[in-house]
Motif scaffolding. Structure first.
Motif, PDB file in Angstrom:
ATOM      1  N   PRO A 110     -11.301  13.887   7.582  1.00 56.46           N
ATOM      2  CA  PRO A 110      -9.272  13.842   6.274  1.00 56.46           C
ATOM      3  C   PRO A 110     -10.092  12.657   4.950  1.00 56.46           C
ATOM      4  CG  PRO A 110      -9.214  12.643   8.103  1.00 56.46           C
ATOM      5  CD  PRO A 110     -10.117  13.179   8.208  1.00 56.46           C
ATOM      6  N   VAL A 111      -8.972  12.567   4.539  1.00 57.52           N
ATOM      7  CA  VAL A 111      -9.191  12.202   2.839  1.00 57.52           C
ATOM      8  C   VAL A 111      -7.515  11.203   3.372  1.00 57.52           C
ATOM      9  CG1 VAL A 111      -7.931  14.139   1.417  1.00 57.52           C
ATOM     10  CG2 VAL A 111      -9.012  12.031   0.522  1.00 57.52           C
ATOM     11  N   GLY A 112      -7.301   9.989   2.517  1.00 57.74           N
ATOM     12  CA  GLY A 112      -6.133   9.974   2.807  1.00 57.74           C
ATOM     13  C   GLY A 112      -6.291   8.513   2.440  1.00 57.74           C
ATOM     14  N   PHE A 113      -4.983   7.420   2.374  1.00 56.50           N
ATOM     15  CA  PHE A 113      -4.107   6.645   0.861  1.00 56.50           C
ATOM     16  C   PHE A 113      -4.227   6.019   1.284  1.00 56.50           C
ATOM     17  CE2 PHE A 113      -5.422   9.942  -1.232  1.00 56.50           C
ATOM     18  CZ  PHE A 113      -6.501   9.060  -2.787  1.00 56.50           C
ATOM     19  N   ASP A 114      -3.922   4.561   1.567  1.00 58.51           N
ATOM     20  CA  ASP A 114      -2.949   3.252   2.501  1.00 58.51           C
ATOM     21  C   ASP A 114      -2.330   3.226   1.635  1.00 58.51           C
ATOM     22  OD1 ASP A 114      -2.669   1.962   3.981  1.00 58.51           O
ATOM     23  OD2 ASP A 114      -3.934   0.137   4.195  1.00 58.51           O
ATOM     24  N   ALA A 115      -1.243   3.056   1.156  1.00 58.20           N
ATOM     25  CA  ALA A 115      -0.386   2.701  -0.087  1.00 58.20           C
ATOM     26  C   ALA A 115       0.427   0.854   0.833  1.00 58.20           C
ATOM     27  CB  ALA A 115       0.715   4.020  -0.357  1.00 58.20           C
ATOM     28  N   PHE A 116       0.763   1.082   2.365  1.00 55.46           N
ATOM     29  CA  PHE A 116       1.061  -0.524   2.406  1.00 55.46           C
ATOM     30  C   PHE A 116      -0.262  -0.970   1.819  1.00 55.46           C
ATOM     31  CE2 PHE A 116       1.869   2.630   6.469  1.00 55.46           C
ATOM     32  CZ  PHE A 116       3.623   2.704   6.189  1.00 55.46           C
ATOM     33  N   GLY A 117       0.907  -2.351   1.518  1.00 55.73           N
ATOM     34  CA  GLY A 117       0.617  -3.649   1.273  1.00 55.73           C
ATOM     35  C   GLY A 117       0.732  -4.103  -0.310  1.00 55.73           C
ATOM     36  N   LEU A 118       0.298  -4.900  -0.457  1.00 55.43           N
ATOM     37  CA  LEU A 118       0.303  -6.133  -2.196  1.00 55.43           C
ATOM     38  C   LEU A 118      -0.821  -5.038  -2.581  1.00 55.43           C
ATOM     39  CD1 LEU A 118       0.651  -9.160  -0.894  1.00 55.43           C
ATOM     40  CD2 LEU A 118       2.347  -7.979  -1.492  1.00 55.43           C
ATOM     41  N   PRO A 119      -2.070  -4.031  -2.453  1.00 52.02           N
ATOM     42  CA  PRO A 119      -3.018  -4.004  -3.810  1.00 52.02           C
ATOM     43  C   PRO A 119      -2.030  -2.984  -4.569  1.00 52.02           C
ATOM     44  CG  PRO A 119      -3.815  -4.014  -2.173  1.00 52.02           C
ATOM     45  CD  PRO A 119      -2.983  -4.177  -1.475  1.00 52.02           C
ATOM     46  N   ALA A 120      -1.570  -2.128  -3.874  1.00 52.41           N
ATOM     47  CA  ALA A 120      -0.792  -1.017  -4.781  1.00 52.41           C
ATOM     48  C   ALA A 120       1.008  -1.509  -5.292  1.00 52.41           C
ATOM     49  CB  ALA A 120      -0.772   0.697  -3.984  1.00 52.41           C
ATOM     50  N   GLU A 121       1.598  -2.566  -4.728  1.00 54.47           N
ATOM     51  CA  GLU A 121       2.159  -2.956  -5.431  1.00 54.47           C
ATOM     52  C   GLU A 121       1.824  -3.910  -6.437  1.00 54.47           C
ATOM     53  OE1 GLU A 121       5.964  -4.906  -3.438  1.00 54.47           O
ATOM     54  OE2 GLU A 121       5.416  -4.247  -2.423  1.00 54.47           O
ATOM     55  N   ASN A 122       1.299  -4.484  -6.453  1.00 59.62           N
ATOM     56  CA  ASN A 122       1.105  -5.855  -7.566  1.00 59.62           C
ATOM     57  C   ASN A 122       0.424  -4.997  -8.511  1.00 59.62           C
ATOM     58  OD1 ASN A 122       1.241  -8.469  -6.014  1.00 59.62           O
ATOM     59  ND2 ASN A 122      -0.256  -8.356  -4.802  1.00 59.62           N
ATOM     60  N   ALA A 123      -0.651  -3.925  -8.484  1.00 60.56           N
ATOM     61  CA  ALA A 123      -0.688  -3.602  -8.974  1.00 60.56           C
ATOM     62  C   ALA A 123       0.492  -2.436 -10.207  1.00 60.56           C
ATOM     63  CB  ALA A 123      -1.836  -1.898  -9.408  1.00 60.56           C
TER      64      ALA A 123
END
Length: 134
Positions: free
Chosen positions: A83-96
């Motif tokens: 599988p391919v997936g993305f971990d959108a929990f947490g600060l990296p995406a939100e801070n970006a």
């Protein structure tokens, strides 16, 4: 001493890679088979990327290792769930997103789409019909 020219012919990577990636997609070669009739099954999972931007060299290194393992298992006759997936929990995406003055949801979806496009160009053996988004 022989002085023949041993230069290699030009490698038109764009044409050749596009040809084979299209053939893989049309054959649905890397489709997951959760209830496979095969006796041998393999589950291969690398990390899920943070969608704070496009994938980078660290991702490429990590995914290349998993891709080699998945392809090897596939060639050995295993039904492979890769599988391919993305971990959108947490600060990296939100801070970006905050840094770019954009909604985290919009920023995340845009980067997931870009990352998937990059992964396809790199020829990774994921089932791109099944994408996990946390």
């Amino acid at each position: 001493m022989n002085t023949r020219d041993f230069s290699a012919p030009d490698y038109d990577f764009s044409r050749i890679e596009q040809k084979w990636q299209q053939a893989w997609q049309e054959a649905d070669l890397f489709a997951s088979a959760p209830k496979s009739s095969r006796e041998k099954n393999r589950y291969i999972l690398e990390m899920f990327a943070y969608p704070s931007g496009d994938i980078h060299m660290g991702h490429a290194r990590n995914y290349s290792i998993g891709d080699a393992a998945a392809r090897f298992a596939h060639m050995q006759g295993y039904a492979v769930l890769h599988p391919v997936g993305f971990d959108a929990f947490g600060l990296p995406a939100e801070n970006a997103a905050i840094k770019h003055n954009t909604s985290p949801g919009i920023w995340t979806e845009k980067n997931i789409a870009q990352s998937l496009q990059t992964m396809k160009k790199m020829g990774f053996s994921y089932d791109f019909n099944t994408v996990v988004k946390t």
